[in-house]
Design an enzyme around this catalytic site. Structure first.
Site, mmCIF file in Angstrom:
data_model
loop_
_atom_site.group_PDB
_atom_site.id
_atom_site.type_symbol
_atom_site.label_atom_id
_atom_site.label_comp_id
_atom_site.label_asym_id
_atom_site.label_seq_id
_atom_site.Cartn_x
_atom_site.Cartn_y
_atom_site.Cartn_z
ATOM 1 C CG ASN A 1 -31.871 16.825 6.654
ATOM 2 O OD1 ASN A 1 -31.515 15.572 6.243
ATOM 3 N ND2 ASN A 1 -33.097 17.179 7.134
ATOM 4 C CE LYS B 1 -35.155 17.743 4.197
ATOM 5 N NZ LYS B 1 -36.440 18.383 4.266
ATOM 6 C CG HIS C 1 -36.378 17.429 9.969
ATOM 7 N ND1 HIS C 1 -37.602 17.438 9.162
ATOM 8 C CD2 HIS C 1 -35.524 18.389 9.149
ATOM 9 C CE1 HIS C 1 -37.192 17.954 8.120
ATOM 10 N NE2 HIS C 1 -36.330 18.645 8.107
ATOM 11 C CD GLU D 1 -38.673 16.382 6.024
ATOM 12 O OE1 GLU D 1 -37.606 15.521 5.873
ATOM 13 O OE2 GLU D 1 -38.781 17.485 5.339
ATOM 14 C CD GLU E 1 -35.076 22.366 9.393
ATOM 15 O OE1 GLU E 1 -34.225 22.698 8.464
ATOM 16 O OE2 GLU E 1 -35.524 21.572 9.750
ATOM 17 N N GLY F 1 -39.119 22.773 2.079
ATOM 18 C CA GLY F 1 -39.173 22.116 0.718
ATOM 19 C C GLY F 1 -40.313 22.956 -0.165
ATOM 20 C CB SER G 1 -36.926 27.386 0.958
ATOM 21 O OG SER G 1 -38.006 26.366 0.739
HETATM 22 P P1 13P Z 1 -35.337 22.422 2.298
HETATM 23 O O1 13P Z 1 -33.924 23.200 2.405
HETATM 24 O O2 13P Z 1 -35.363 21.584 0.973
HETATM 25 O O3 13P Z 1 -36.368 23.677 2.432
HETATM 26 O O4 13P Z 1 -35.308 21.664 3.627
HETATM 27 C C1 13P Z 1 -34.937 22.092 4.805
HETATM 28 C C2 13P Z 1 -34.830 21.103 5.745
HETATM 29 O O5 13P Z 1 -36.007 20.406 6.256
HETATM 30 C C3 13P Z 1 -33.513 20.941 6.386
HETATM 31 O O6 13P Z 1 -33.601 19.843 7.627
#
Ligand code: 13P
Length: 258
Positions: A9, A11, A96, A98, A168, A174, A214
């Site tokens: 992803n 982002k 997601h 976010e 997740e 992150g 992560s």
């Molecule tokens: P990170 O791997 O940067 O923690 O992000 C995970 C994520 O949100 C994948 O959709």
């Protein structure tokens, strides 16, 4: 034996030339790998078609990061499932954390998005996961159960088998604070149990449940080795070619050791 899925992803990262460079580098990295893992790359919308073009000469699939819950029409700025499909994507991330947090996407809207994607024969990668305060209050199972049932359990069994789930935990995204393999396995087994109760043992076994948060080249092997972890949804580490390829290698190792 079941394959693994590793999805990246991206982002909201990379300009057009940077995206092209990364796609080509990933394709080159995958070139000499006789892959059993299904690799999916989810770049921002403007790069879907380019990613699909590069993927034709490589062995990864392309996914979007979001979709409109509407089919078509006067929805300025929105992107429909049919557009995504016609740009060459076969997957799409939905729900997601976010998007849930910053764009206030509700379970109801997400359930509709899943339907829209399936209508266009796109595989939803449906994200669920609790926030830190919810885990600390020992509510994580409850939260995940609600997100799963509200977002996906309106599907019939045939529809459900075309969905990928990504667990997740929000506190791991992150932050560098990865869930331990025990924490991941415990939640993945719980999710599979819910699927079994609703759709039966075979569908539960066949369901793909990815871990995200992560996940990196150092911890991927340990996480993917857990019985109920069927791969990963990778954020930051999917933007670095070597790290992403190493994560895919970890999935390959797990498939071979299975
Ligand atoms: P990170 O791997 O940067 O923690 O992000 C995970 C994520 O949100 C994948 O959709």
């Amino acid at each position: 034996m079941k394959n693994k899925i590793v999805a990246g992803n991206w982002k909201m990262n990379k300009t057009f030339p940077e995206a092209e460079e990364l796609l080509v580098a990933i394709a080159e990295g995958l070139d000499d790998m006789p892959l059993e893992t299904d690799v999916v790359i989810c770049p921002p919308f403007p790069y879907l078609e380019m990613a699909a073009d590069v993927s034709e000469e490589s062995n990864f699939s392309v996914g979007a990061q979001n979709v409109s819950d509407e089919k078509a029409g006067a929805f300025t700025g929105e992107i429909s499932a049919a557009m995504i499909k016609s740009a060459g994507a076969d997957f799409c991330i939905v729900g997601h954390s976010e998007r849930r947090a910053y764009f206030k996407e509700t379970d109801e809207v997400l359930a509709k998005k899943v339907k829209r994607l399936l209508e266009e024969d796109i595989i939803p990668i449906f994200c669920i996961g609790e926030q830190l305060a919810e885990r600390e209050a020992n509510q994580h199972f409850q939260v995940v159960e609600k997100q799963l049932t509200a977002g996906l359990f309106h599907l019939d069994a045939k529809e459900f088998e075309r969905v990928v789930i990504a667990y997740e935990p929000v506190w791991a995204i992150g932050t560098g604070r990865t869930a331990s393999p025990q924490q991941a396995q415990e939640m993945h087994a719980f999710i599979r149990g819910l699927i079994e109760a609703k759709y039966g043992t075979e569908k539960a076994y066949n369901a793909y449940i990815l871990y995200g948060g992560s996940c990196n080249s150092k911890n991927a092997l340990e996480l993917f080795s857990c019985q109920d972890v069927d791969g990963g949804l990778i954020g930051g580490a999917s933007l670095k070619v070597e790290d992403f390829i190493e994560i895919i290698n970890a999935a390959e190792t797990c498939i071979k050791n299975d």
